[in-house]
Design an enzyme around this catalytic site. Sequence first.
Site, short mmCIF file in Angstrom:
data_model
loop_
_atom_site.label_atom_id
_atom_site.label_comp_id
_atom_site.label_asym_id
_atom_site.label_seq_id
_atom_site.Cartn_x
_atom_site.Cartn_y
_atom_site.Cartn_z
N CYS A 294 -0.38 4.11 2.11
CA CYS A 294 -0.09 3.99 3.54
C CYS A 294 1.39 4.21 3.84
CB CYS A 294 -0.44 2.58 4.05
SG CYS A 294 -1.93 1.84 3.40
N ASP A 295 2.28 3.72 2.99
CA ASP A 295 3.69 3.58 3.39
C ASP A 295 4.69 4.39 2.57
OD1 ASP A 295 2.93 1.80 5.37
OD2 ASP A 295 3.12 0.05 4.07
N CYS B 45 0.83 -1.21 0.00
CA CYS B 45 0.00 0.00 0.00
C CYS B 45 0.86 1.26 0.00
CB CYS B 45 -0.92 -0.03 1.23
SG CYS B 45 -1.91 1.45 1.44
#
Length: 329
Positions: free
Chosen positions: A145-146, A142
């Site tokens: 997200c990261d 992701c």
Amino acid sequence: MSNTTVEEKIHDVVIVGSGPAGYTAAIYTARANLKPVLIAGMLTPGGELMNTTEVENFPGFPDGIMGPELMERMQKQAEKFGTEIIFDDAVKMDLESEIKTIELSFGDIVKAKTVILATGSAYRKLGVEGEEEYTGHGVSWCATCDAAFFENKKVTVIGGGDSAMEEALFLTKFTDEIILINRTDNFRASEIMKERVFQSGKISVLTNHSVAKINGKERTTEAGFTVKEVDSITLVNNQTNNNVNMPTDGLFIAIGQDPRTDLVKGQVDLNPDGTINVTRGTSITSIDGVFACGDVIDPHYRQAITAAASGCIAAQDVEHYLLKKNDNK
Ligand code: NDP
């Protein structure tokens, strides 16, 4: 001898799944006094966010929050309003009868008037050495997200579909050194997404290569903690079969997702992409009294916040359904 316990009690609602969709559905149905039962899973309650490190895009947490902590908070909030949580796996469901029956792995049976399916989806895995070991330590599914953890670092994206293009393009906000690797020279991605990638100036594309192994090392941080991190991947050239080692700080795997529908296949209608078919804008499935929310109905957005919103919709659909049923009695 069977240890099956058939609960005499017929619950108003049982929720299957303990990601943001399931817990949000639990919070709302509990607050509507429906006394929900939530089947959270035995080994991996909490869904995909349990595999994520810091979540920086969930509203309300300006300093970020660790994925597991966010899920723990959702669980507490669901319990606070009276959700009964069962840490076991659903192994069989009968959804078509008026009273729905869910069998758990230890043989217990839960019965309810309505079911909310919030079973999520699973990122497809490469299945190579190092993938599990470095998940959360350089291996991610992701970018939203990261990606911020890879500022000015060298990152690799695996896949040739729209997800891989989207991951690579998102990463360009953080770094200029991105390599996108597709296992063939055929891309499933749409022309427009491919063009954006090819024209970005920050993404190099390598075709006909697959990941054979993810390599890494341990490092001691300034604060004295030992952390694991990815430092390279071993690639195999699919035309020559030669192996090559390529340095990289991170690996984003975007090779598709599979909605978790094994238990309901053949009962609820599914879409061609494998998600559960719901009436647009609702959580209403093809079976009376069965509702679905979160990633299991969503082929596109798949964020914690969209799953949570979807759980809220399912809870309200259940509430209205039960009210209408009672009115008709
Ligand atoms: P896709 O199934 O479209 O693509 C998966 C990609 O991963 C393919 O290139 C496939 O290669 C590759 N792949 C699969 N397994 C492996 C493996 N083991 N090793 C290496 N590569 C592998 O999945 P997506 O998640 O990209 O997209 C799913 C759907 O969501 C699509 O309909 C897509 O259009 C849509 N979507 C749309 C977006 C947008 O419009 N912005 C963004 C994201 C998704 P191969 O072709 O060789 O099988």
